[in-house]
Design an enzyme around this catalytic site. Structure first.
Site, mmCIF file in Angstrom:
data_model
loop_
_atom_site.group_PDB
_atom_site.id
_atom_site.type_symbol
_atom_site.label_atom_id
_atom_site.label_comp_id
_atom_site.label_asym_id
_atom_site.label_seq_id
_atom_site.Cartn_x
_atom_site.Cartn_y
_atom_site.Cartn_z
ATOM 1 N N CYS A 2 1.487 37.163 12.646
ATOM 2 C CA CYS A 2 1.683 36.969 14.082
ATOM 3 C C CYS A 2 1.826 35.489 14.437
ATOM 4 C CB CYS A 2 0.556 37.544 14.909
ATOM 5 S SG CYS A 2 0.304 39.287 14.631
ATOM 6 N N TRP A 74 3.068 40.906 13.482
ATOM 7 C CA TRP A 74 3.009 41.550 12.169
ATOM 8 C C TRP A 74 1.835 42.523 12.279
ATOM 9 C CZ3 TRP A 74 -0.448 41.871 7.986
ATOM 10 C CH2 TRP A 74 0.116 42.268 6.772
ATOM 11 N N GLY A 101 -4.793 37.455 14.421
ATOM 12 C CA GLY A 101 -6.056 37.608 13.695
ATOM 13 C C GLY A 101 -6.496 39.064 13.724
ATOM 14 N N GLU A 484 6.855 34.578 -11.148
ATOM 15 C CA GLU A 484 7.388 34.050 -9.898
ATOM 16 C C GLU A 484 8.825 34.553 -9.653
ATOM 17 O OE1 GLU A 484 6.259 32.835 -7.345
ATOM 18 O OE2 GLU A 484 7.881 31.735 -6.383
ATOM 19 N N GLU A 491 10.251 40.463 -3.334
ATOM 20 C CA GLU A 491 9.984 40.103 -1.934
ATOM 21 C C GLU A 491 11.224 40.233 -1.061
ATOM 22 O OE1 GLU A 491 7.330 36.426 -0.834
ATOM 23 O OE2 GLU A 491 8.411 36.031 -2.674
HETATM 24 C C1 F6R Z 1 5.715 34.257 -1.866
HETATM 25 C C2 F6R Z 1 4.875 33.758 -0.817
HETATM 26 C C3 F6R Z 1 3.457 34.179 -0.788
HETATM 27 C C4 F6R Z 1 2.565 32.944 -0.621
HETATM 28 C C5 F6R Z 1 1.089 33.369 -0.473
HETATM 29 C C6 F6R Z 1 0.165 32.164 -0.358
HETATM 30 O O1 F6R Z 1 7.020 33.793 -1.762
HETATM 31 O O2 F6R Z 1 5.300 33.010 0.017
HETATM 32 O O3 F6R Z 1 3.118 34.890 -1.931
HETATM 33 O O4 F6R Z 1 2.732 32.123 -1.727
HETATM 34 O O5 F6R Z 1 0.952 34.157 0.663
HETATM 35 O O6 F6R Z 1 0.496 31.392 0.742
HETATM 36 P P1 F6R Z 1 -0.043 29.911 0.904
HETATM 37 O O7 F6R Z 1 0.576 29.103 -0.186
HETATM 38 O O8 F6R Z 1 0.431 29.498 2.270
HETATM 39 O O9 F6R Z 1 -1.528 29.973 0.787
#
Ligand code: F6R
Length: 612
Positions: A2, A74, A101, A484, A491
């Site tokens: 969100c 979301w 939240g 990855e 994704e």
């Molecule tokens: C994948 C992606 C997510 C983030 C994960 C962690 O492309 O974007 O898997 O890597 O949600 O997010 P951060 O790095 O913001 O903690």
């Protein structure tokens, strides 16, 4: 998770809310809504689906007023529907609220409010907040009623509130979800993230947990939940609006992939001291690193793509800095009973700095007496503020939901950290040190050369666009690259089921699925496990798999093992995941685009996972 915005000022509120929301859509996009004070009362507009639908659906309306709030959702509680879309109102339609939240005790609160006669419209947890404030505002001012309601909420929130009874003010509060303030000329903003306000101001303030803010057109007052005023100075953001726009690329993801030579360069900039051949960070971080004990243990925690960077970091730190390193998913770590002590450094990696599980991991680490170092892209984010020291990735705002440039920046910082520690422990011989320094300097150019494979990758994507499955395999430093690569594809192209494995694990199970023509991508760049990877390629080809191989430039013999070859520049193994990430990102991108997928905003996902 969100995106919320709030505006008070002397410009027409509708277009401003839409512009700000459009920069937050990466946070959620299953429905959108706005509320504004139009001189007669609160005017609300909501639509299921993306913001575009809401903008088109209200294009004939004046949407005038000087005070408003907006939300892009979301879903967590209640399906995506117009009723569940924010903003939510109280029974009388006199106040409106948007929320990012989860309110964990919403059921108890709702039952109590229902008994008191409140009528609910939605299935959301958020609506209880509107009714709770309404309840207290019968005997208190709006300001005090808001505070009183906040004290009863359990869970996480970033909130923005407006009310007909207080038409010159906008209220905000935060606990566990991000909220920033934008200070403009005769106008003020509240938003989940900085890009939302960059079109109007670069003067930003961050709200901390358990703080409340009251905004008028020309003033703001931050206070604690108990009402104690807090004095805070704004900071000036050096990102500009161009950083948060597509610059002619079809998607943000493609733009961000192409930015990598530059973001890697920015991440290295000013961190190589050639005179003493040592890596240098900011003073606080240098001081933190200097005090690590000789037997310091690292526990790296992260989620998603950042977790894959963590896995590469483990190989780097073990091999060159000879450190004991554990890696854990932050969502697991936070519920384990890890054995931490004052000789443990928990290294948290997060692009957004707001991932709920990573933050919870940091808090657990601190409770247990460990030190916290973080690798983070967002200055002022919760992870950055709660860490003892921070290694910033200078990747700029990452808008596409799929992380690309933040990942390679994280790997670059991990390599720099490894060099720093290896050097500090006198583990590198001079020629080796010099060679690493030279490669750091060349890295942006190597990333640029890796992008040269784009045209070939487009053709390969065409070949595999109709696949139903895809395996990604690699070993050692490029095992996390395989994870990855598969994550990127699944994704952004949910039509294809993709899995990444350590290539040596194939024979322990996954190989059972391989049928003639099954696509398998191997990462077989130069390394001491190259021959092992070739054996793994042979095993899959024996089962008539169709093999794409990412190999080091100039490797002629690889063509006899592969249906398609993608070349990346030669480099030392430690740097190779930075370069192999680029073709993996491009391949996922072009396959998804050929399938007509919504690359920047894939279904069911959102950037910055601020809920558990
Ligand atoms: C994948 C992606 C997510 C983030 C994960 C962690 O492309 O974007 O898997 O890597 O949600 O997010 P951060 O790095 O913001 O903690």
């Amino acid at each position: 998770m969100c995106g919320i915005v709030g505006y008070i000022g002397n410009s027409s509120v509708g277009p401003i809310l839409f512009e700000s929301l459009s920069r937050l859509e990466y946070r959620g996009y299953d429905s959108a809504g706005i509320a504004l004070l139009n001189g007669h009362g609160i005017e609300v507009h909501k639509r299921v689906g993306k913001l575009k639908g809401l903008i088109e659906g209200t294009s004939q309306l004046p949407l005038r007023g000087h005070l408003g709030l907006g939300h892009t959702r979301w879903a967590t509680h209640g399906e995506p529907s117009e009723t569940n879309a924010h903003p939510h109102l109280d029974c009388q339609g006199r106040l409106a609220i948007v929320h990012n939240g989860i309110i964990e005790n919403y059921r108890e609160l709702k039952e109590r409010l229902l008994d008191q006669g409140h009528r609910f419209q939605s299935q959301t947890d958020t609506e209880v907040i509107a009714h709770l404030v309404e309840h207290y505002s019968r005997s208190l001012s709006l300001r005090d009623a808001f505070r009183k309601a906040l004290q009863e909420l359990q869970g996480s929130y970033a909130l923005c509130l407006l009310a007909t009874d207080d038409p010159e003010r906008l209220y905000g509060a935060r606990l566990g979800s991000p909220l920033i303030l934008g200070i403009g000329k005769n106008e003020m903003f509240l938003a989940s993230d900085v890009p939302a306000v960059l079109g109007r101001t670069r003067e930003i303030m961050y709200l901390n947990d358990r703080e409340v803010v009251e905004l008028s057109q020309n003033s703001l007052q931050i206070s604690t939940l108990d009402g104690n005023p807090i004095d805070r100075q704004p900071s000036r953001i050096d990102w500009d609006i161009a950083c948060a726009q597509k610059s002619g690329f079809k998607h943000f993801m493609l733009k961000e992939i192409h930015e990598q030579p530059n973001t890697i360069e920015q991440t290295i900039l000013n961190r190589l001291d050639w005179q003493i051949q040592q890596v240098r960070f900011d003073e606080r971080t240098n001081h933190f690193l200097e005090r690590l004990s000789p037997d310091e243990q690292f526990v790296i925690i992260a989620c998603g793509t950042a977790y894959h960077a963590a896995l590469v970091g483990e190989y780097m730190l073990e091999e060159f800095a000879e450190m004991a390193v554990d890696v854990d998913l932050a969502s697991e770590f936070r519920y384990r009973k890890p054995r931490l002590n004052r000789h443990t450094t928990v290294l948290a990696i997060s692009q957004s700095g707001e991932t709920a599980d990573t933050l919870a991991g940091i808090r657990l680490a601190k409770e247990q007496g460990a030190k916290v170092l973080s690798i983070c892209n967002v200055v002022g984010s919760s992870v950055a503020r709660e860490s003892d020291a921070v290694l910033f990735t200078h990747a700029g705002p990452e808008i596409a939901v799929a992380s690309t440039k933040a990942y390679t920046a994280q790997l670059t910082v991990l390599a720099l950290l490894t060099m720093y520690l290896a050097n500090a422990r006198q583990l590198l011989k001079d020629p080796e040190k010099l060679q690493f320094f030279r490669t750091f300097r060349k890295l942006p150019e190597l990333a640029r050369l890796a992008l040269n494979a784009e045209a070939d990758i487009q053709k390969i994507a065409f070949f595999y666009a109709d696949s139903e499955n895809f395996y990604y395999l690699g070993r050692k430093y490029n095992f996390p690259s395989a994870l990855e690569g598969a994550l990127k594809l699944k994704e952004i192209c949910p039509k294809i089921h993709a899995e990444g494995y350590a290539a040596g694990e194939m024979k322990h199970g996954p190989i059972a699925l391989i049928r003639p023509g099954w696509p398998v991508l191997f990462i077989a760049t130069d390394s001491n496990v190259y021959d092992k990877v070739i054996s793994n390629i042979e095993e899959t080809r024996a089962r008539k798999a169709s093999c794409v191989v990412i190999a080091s430039e100039g490797n002629r013999s690889i063509r006899s093992y592969a249906d398609h070859v993608i070349e990346v520049p030669k480099t030392e193994e430690i740097f190779s995941p930075i370069l192999t990430a680029i073709p993996l990102q491009l391949l996922a991108y072009y396959i998804a685009d050929l399938n007509g997928c919504d690359v920047d905003q894939p279904p069911n996902l959102a950037k910055s996972v601020t809920v558990e």
